[in-house]
Design a protein around this motif. Structure first.
Motif: not given
Length: 107
Positions: A39-55, A15-18, A23-27
């Motif tokens: 790829x067009x739909x992926x541009x609609x997401x804020x990757x930073x916010x999504x990664x920080x929330x999941x991390x 869990x900590x590794x994931x 948080x570093x926007x990987x995976x």
């Protein structure tokens, strides 16, 4: 007892590794909706916010596993109930937060 401790350590480490990777926007492809999007739909997401929330959520679950391990080591029976309640409440809170307000869409 040793198997319980080892299981908690392994789960907390995963869990900590994931959490750190997210948080570093990987995976980010671990998110099903993000992985299945074009790829067009992926541009609609804020990757930073999504990664920080999941991390953050993964780090919360890692902390819960450490708490469960402490309960096993100290042989405190009620600690497992506390961990279960924390996981359920945290998961439901994250579910509600993620699915309201379009928080992860690019504005």
């Amino acid at each position: 007892m040793l198997a319980d401790i080892i299981g908690c350590v392994v789960a907390a480490a995963v869990f900590a590794a994931l959490g750190i990777l997210l948080i570093n926007e990987k995976c980010l492809t671990l998110y099903t909706a993000y992985f299945a999007a074009t790829p067009e739909q992926r541009k609609a997401y804020d990757k930073r916010a999504l990664g920080r929330f999941g991390g953050g959520l993964m780090l919360f679950f890692a902390a819960c596993m450490v708490l469960a391990m402490v309960g096993v080591i100290l042989e405190v029976g009620w600690m497992s109930t506390v961990v279960i309640v924390l996981v359920i409440v945290g998961g439901l809170t994250a579910f509600v937060y993620a699915n309201t307000g379009n928080r992860f869409k690019v504005k």
